[in-house]
Scaffold this active site. Sequence first.
Site, PDB file in Angstrom:
ATOM      1  N   LEU A 142       0.854  -1.188   0.000  1.00 18.57           N
ATOM      2  CA  LEU A 142       0.000   0.000   0.000  1.00 18.57           C
ATOM      3  C   LEU A 142       0.885   1.230   0.000  1.00 18.57           C
ATOM      4  O   LEU A 142       1.724   1.360   0.888  1.00 18.57           O
ATOM      5  CB  LEU A 142      -0.773   0.080   1.318  1.00 18.57           C
ATOM      6  CG  LEU A 142      -2.099  -0.615   1.533  1.00 18.57           C
ATOM      7  CD1 LEU A 142      -2.609  -0.234   2.920  1.00 18.57           C
ATOM      8  CD2 LEU A 142      -3.118  -0.206   0.477  1.00 18.57           C
ATOM      9  N   HIS A 143       0.725   2.136  -0.950  1.00 26.59           N
ATOM     10  CA  HIS A 143       1.479   3.387  -0.843  1.00 26.59           C
ATOM     11  C   HIS A 143       0.841   4.561  -1.575  1.00 26.59           C
ATOM     12  O   HIS A 143       1.316   5.685  -1.461  1.00 26.59           O
ATOM     13  CB  HIS A 143       2.913   3.209  -1.333  1.00 26.59           C
ATOM     14  CG  HIS A 143       3.031   3.149  -2.829  1.00 26.59           C
ATOM     15  ND1 HIS A 143       2.654   2.059  -3.552  1.00 26.59           N
ATOM     16  CD2 HIS A 143       3.467   4.070  -3.732  1.00 26.59           C
ATOM     17  CE1 HIS A 143       2.865   2.298  -4.838  1.00 26.59           C
ATOM     18  NE2 HIS A 143       3.348   3.504  -4.975  1.00 26.59           N
ATOM     19  N   ARG A 144      -0.240   4.316  -2.325  1.00 26.18           N
ATOM     20  CA  ARG A 144      -0.845   5.420  -3.075  1.00 26.18           C
ATOM     21  C   ARG A 144      -1.387   6.474  -2.112  1.00 26.18           C
ATOM     22  O   ARG A 144      -2.081   6.137  -1.142  1.00 26.18           O
ATOM     23  CB  ARG A 144      -2.034   4.933  -3.899  1.00 26.18           C
ATOM     24  CG  ARG A 144      -1.679   4.006  -4.987  1.00 26.18           C
ATOM     25  CD  ARG A 144      -1.440   4.676  -6.315  1.00 26.18           C
ATOM     26  NE  ARG A 144      -0.656   3.765  -7.111  1.00 26.18           N
ATOM     27  CZ  ARG A 144       0.501   4.046  -7.698  1.00 26.18           C
ATOM     28  NH1 ARG A 144       0.995   5.263  -7.630  1.00 26.18           N
ATOM     29  NH2 ARG A 144       1.157   3.151  -8.374  1.00 26.18           N
ATOM     30  N   ASP A 152      -1.862  -1.666  -4.215  1.00 28.07           N
ATOM     31  CA  ASP A 152      -2.230  -0.516  -5.042  1.00 28.07           C
ATOM     32  C   ASP A 152      -1.075  -0.135  -5.970  1.00 28.07           C
ATOM     33  O   ASP A 152      -1.067   0.937  -6.556  1.00 28.07           O
ATOM     34  CB  ASP A 152      -2.690   0.667  -4.180  1.00 28.07           C
ATOM     35  CG  ASP A 152      -1.636   1.128  -3.182  1.00 28.07           C
ATOM     36  OD1 ASP A 152      -0.476   0.687  -3.280  1.00 28.07           O
ATOM     37  OD2 ASP A 152      -1.990   1.940  -2.297  1.00 28.07           O
TER      38      ASP A 152
END
Length: 374
Positions: free
Chosen positions: A216-218, A294
């Site tokens: 997850l990093h968006r 993501d």
Amino acid sequence: MTATSSKILCVVGARPNFMKIAPIMAALRQTPGLDARLVHTGQHYDVEMNQRFFEQLSIPNPDIDLEVGSASHAVQTAEIMKRFEPVVDAEQPAAVLVVGDVNSTIACALVAAKKGIKVVHVEAGLRSFDRAMPEEINRVLTDQISDLLFTTEREALTNLIREGVDPTRVQFVGNVMIDTLRSCLPRAVSPKQTLATAPDPAVFLNNPNGYGILTLHRPSNVDDPIILERLLNVLGEISADLPLAFPIHPRTRAMIDKAGLSTRLDSPRFCCLPPQGYLEMLGLMQGARLALTDSGGVQEETTALGVPCLTLRENTERPVTVTEGTNTIVGADPKRIRQAAQEVLASGGKAGRIPEYWDGRAAERIAGKLAKWL
Ligand code: UD1
């Protein structure tokens, strides 16, 4: 300024660029008549986000390092441009080659285009049609000012024609990221080794369902504490059936801490890891029952590996991973995510097939076409 040599300045900046540039540098350096130099903008600089990839992927040391580091989008992009311009002036390349969709991509493409230097874009024409994504802006603008556009999937040409790009500039060559995946698979680090650091490794290694891999990093998922909390809650529920290995991006780590949510991951069903090297990540993905992500790269890599992937976004710029690959778009809605994960556990998930030209030879095609073009 007129170019007098077939010197090509190849640009990298951020983690997803490294897997793309590795096979390109190797192929260009093997092609007679091409003189490939590597410029690193320094957008990513941590050992874990940067140096380890150079070592594992045998990327040559950058010839030029701009050392820009982190900043707001405007400052980072501007700083890259300021530092790249004198490099272009000094090097006088025949072309500047950029990959992907990060800030380094548009910044260096823009500098080159304004100086009349040819711009080559690898991974052109991908569109999420979501302008809230900084990468979408970078993609659209980079393609508009590129002279030669290499695409990874056929749909990309349709997008480019719609935006008025001359189709004779576009070449479908396949996916360089998959060149790297295929060449590195024999060296992938066993997930057993990586998961040995889990609070209770047996939870991962002896679970009949196997384990899942989560990234997850968006900004759209991690910057808003309410959305982030909702996601961590549903991921916690999923982890009851499928323990989750979670390499945490520095941006996400910072957001989790700031929102006071780190206790949500305080469970033997999570294996929280620092950002992983490429070979460790490859092993974790290959061994996983399911990926939840993501990331654009993970969508492609799981398709190439035949591992089911649930994309925690409302869209993808990589539609071939859905139409042909193992990817399903589930957005950030907890109910949809939970349901989709249960379906994968019950049915095994999408089998998929390998998209056209994701065959490990994309960089070779690029080098051949560039040598003729320059
Ligand atoms: C960038 C790319 C994104 C890509 C991602 C992969 C843009 C617009 N975004 O996002 O497309 O998917 O890389 O990681 O170019 N940080 C560190 N160490 C580093 C790098 C970053 O701690 O080596 C931290 C900093 O706090 C920084 C934050 O991460 O502010 C975000 O880094 P940045 O490069 O701005 O964007 P990413 O989220 O990494």
